[in-house]
Design a protein around this motif. Sequence first.
Motif, PDB file in Angstrom:
ATOM      1  N   ILE A 130       0.850  -1.208   0.000  1.00 17.52           N
ATOM      2  CA  ILE A 130       0.000   0.000   0.000  1.00 17.52           C
ATOM      3  C   ILE A 130       0.877   1.246   0.000  1.00 17.52           C
ATOM      4  O   ILE A 130       0.610   2.206  -0.739  1.00 17.52           O
ATOM      5  CB  ILE A 130      -0.970  -0.007   1.201  1.00 17.52           C
ATOM      6  CG1 ILE A 130      -2.046  -1.079   1.007  1.00 17.52           C
ATOM      7  CG2 ILE A 130      -1.610   1.377   1.395  1.00 17.52           C
ATOM      8  CD1 ILE A 130      -2.930  -1.295   2.217  1.00 17.52           C
ATOM      9  N   ARG A 180       3.785   1.549  -1.263  1.00 16.05           N
ATOM     10  CA  ARG A 180       4.318   1.699  -2.620  1.00 16.05           C
ATOM     11  C   ARG A 180       3.274   2.296  -3.552  1.00 16.05           C
ATOM     12  O   ARG A 180       3.592   3.114  -4.414  1.00 16.05           O
ATOM     13  CB  ARG A 180       4.820   0.357  -3.142  1.00 16.05           C
ATOM     14  CG  ARG A 180       6.060  -0.105  -2.380  1.00 16.05           C
ATOM     15  CD  ARG A 180       6.579  -1.396  -2.880  1.00 16.05           C
ATOM     16  NE  ARG A 180       7.131  -1.218  -4.222  1.00 16.05           N
ATOM     17  CZ  ARG A 180       7.682  -2.194  -4.918  1.00 16.05           C
ATOM     18  NH1 ARG A 180       7.765  -3.401  -4.413  1.00 16.05           N
ATOM     19  NH2 ARG A 180       8.152  -1.977  -6.120  1.00 16.05           N
ATOM     20  N   CYS A 181       2.012   1.895  -3.376  1.00 16.01           N
ATOM     21  CA  CYS A 181       0.926   2.478  -4.177  1.00 16.01           C
ATOM     22  C   CYS A 181       0.785   3.970  -3.895  1.00 16.01           C
ATOM     23  O   CYS A 181       0.539   4.762  -4.810  1.00 16.01           O
ATOM     24  CB  CYS A 181      -0.389   1.762  -3.884  1.00 16.01           C
ATOM     25  SG  CYS A 181      -0.468   0.078  -4.522  1.00 16.01           S
ATOM     26  N   MET A 231      -1.611   6.643  -6.087  1.00  7.90           N
ATOM     27  CA  MET A 231      -2.847   5.889  -6.277  1.00  7.90           C
ATOM     28  C   MET A 231      -3.826   6.206  -5.157  1.00  7.90           C
ATOM     29  O   MET A 231      -3.421   6.427  -4.024  1.00  7.90           O
ATOM     30  CB  MET A 231      -2.570   4.386  -6.270  1.00  7.90           C
ATOM     31  CG  MET A 231      -1.804   3.875  -7.437  1.00  7.90           C
ATOM     32  SD  MET A 231      -1.653   2.088  -7.291  1.00  7.90           S
ATOM     33  CE  MET A 231      -0.703   1.720  -8.734  1.00  7.90           C
ATOM     34  N   GLN A 288      -7.690   2.403  -6.752  1.00  5.61           N
ATOM     35  CA  GLN A 288      -6.625   1.987  -7.654  1.00  5.61           C
ATOM     36  C   GLN A 288      -5.687   1.007  -6.964  1.00  5.61           C
ATOM     37  O   GLN A 288      -5.229   0.033  -7.571  1.00  5.61           O
ATOM     38  CB  GLN A 288      -5.848   3.203  -8.146  1.00  5.61           C
ATOM     39  CG  GLN A 288      -6.648   4.112  -9.037  1.00  5.61           C
ATOM     40  CD  GLN A 288      -5.963   5.450  -9.251  1.00  5.61           C
ATOM     41  OE1 GLN A 288      -5.305   5.978  -8.360  1.00  5.61           O
ATOM     42  NE2 GLN A 288      -6.129   6.009 -10.444  1.00  5.61           N
ATOM     43  N   CYS A 289      -5.399   1.270  -5.704  1.00  8.45           N
ATOM     44  CA  CYS A 289      -4.516   0.396  -4.931  1.00  8.45           C
ATOM     45  C   CYS A 289      -5.138  -0.989  -4.775  1.00  8.45           C
ATOM     46  O   CYS A 289      -4.461  -2.008  -4.965  1.00  8.45           O
ATOM     47  CB  CYS A 289      -4.235   1.028  -3.573  1.00  8.45           C
ATOM     48  SG  CYS A 289      -3.158   0.044  -2.507  1.00  8.45           S
ATOM     49  N   ALA A 331      -4.877  -2.813  -8.065  1.00  2.62           N
ATOM     50  CA  ALA A 331      -3.504  -3.192  -8.378  1.00  2.62           C
ATOM     51  C   ALA A 331      -3.042  -4.383  -7.535  1.00  2.62           C
ATOM     52  O   ALA A 331      -2.451  -5.332  -8.056  1.00  2.62           O
ATOM     53  CB  ALA A 331      -2.562  -1.999  -8.170  1.00  2.62           C
ATOM     54  N   LEU A 332      -3.322  -4.342  -6.235  1.00  2.00           N
ATOM     55  CA  LEU A 332      -2.883  -5.440  -5.372  1.00  2.00           C
ATOM     56  C   LEU A 332      -3.642  -6.726  -5.686  1.00  2.00           C
ATOM     57  O   LEU A 332      -3.068  -7.816  -5.616  1.00  2.00           O
ATOM     58  CB  LEU A 332      -3.028  -5.072  -3.900  1.00  2.00           C
ATOM     59  CG  LEU A 332      -2.148  -3.917  -3.417  1.00  2.00           C
ATOM     60  CD1 LEU A 332      -2.240  -3.768  -1.908  1.00  2.00           C
ATOM     61  CD2 LEU A 332      -0.710  -4.080  -3.849  1.00  2.00           C
ATOM     62  N   THR A 350      -6.932  -5.638   1.592  1.00  2.00           N
ATOM     63  CA  THR A 350      -6.310  -4.355   1.274  1.00  2.00           C
ATOM     64  C   THR A 350      -7.102  -3.207   1.891  1.00  2.00           C
ATOM     65  O   THR A 350      -6.516  -2.290   2.486  1.00  2.00           O
ATOM     66  CB  THR A 350      -6.212  -4.167  -0.257  1.00  2.00           C
ATOM     67  OG1 THR A 350      -5.483  -5.258  -0.809  1.00  2.00           O
ATOM     68  CG2 THR A 350      -5.515  -2.861  -0.607  1.00  2.00           C
ATOM     69  N   TRP A 370      -5.718  -0.663   4.656  1.00  5.23           N
ATOM     70  CA  TRP A 370      -5.756   0.764   4.301  1.00  5.23           C
ATOM     71  C   TRP A 370      -6.464   1.559   5.398  1.00  5.23           C
ATOM     72  O   TRP A 370      -5.981   2.599   5.831  1.00  5.23           O
ATOM     73  CB  TRP A 370      -6.462   0.940   2.964  1.00  5.23           C
ATOM     74  CG  TRP A 370      -6.525   2.361   2.463  1.00  5.23           C
ATOM     75  CD1 TRP A 370      -7.286   3.378   2.949  1.00  5.23           C
ATOM     76  CD2 TRP A 370      -5.785   2.920   1.375  1.00  5.23           C
ATOM     77  NE1 TRP A 370      -7.087   4.523   2.226  1.00  5.23           N
ATOM     78  CE2 TRP A 370      -6.170   4.274   1.260  1.00  5.23           C
ATOM     79  CE3 TRP A 370      -4.854   2.401   0.478  1.00  5.23           C
ATOM     80  CZ2 TRP A 370      -5.649   5.120   0.281  1.00  5.23           C
ATOM     81  CZ3 TRP A 370      -4.341   3.254  -0.494  1.00  5.23           C
ATOM     82  CH2 TRP A 370      -4.724   4.587  -0.593  1.00  5.23           C
TER      83      TRP A 370
END
Length: 106
Positions: A30, A32-33, A38, A42-43, A46-47, A58, A62
Amino acid sequence: MVHCHNNYCHVVPCLHCHPHSYIRMVQHLIERCLLLHMNQQQCVKALAHYASIRPCITITVWRELEKENKDFFRAYVRAFSSYRLFMGRYIQRKPSLERKKQYWKH
């Protein structure tokens, strides 16, 4: 679980066997996102796509990060909104710049 990428193999922690390590890994991803500007949606996508992490995990991590770092996330949301607004204006303006370049060529 072993995950291989570009001939490098990494041991990915299991949520059931090593929950603390797994949550730390999700937290790191997260972060890195966030460096890639992001938002949460979006995160999550992506994950789920690149790391096979379930969206509910996620989102939970978050939300916990948001609770622990309220000031950071408030500032991030403001900066992210400004960034998106700036990029939207840039993208809208770009075609007019392309038209001007065409006039310069003639």
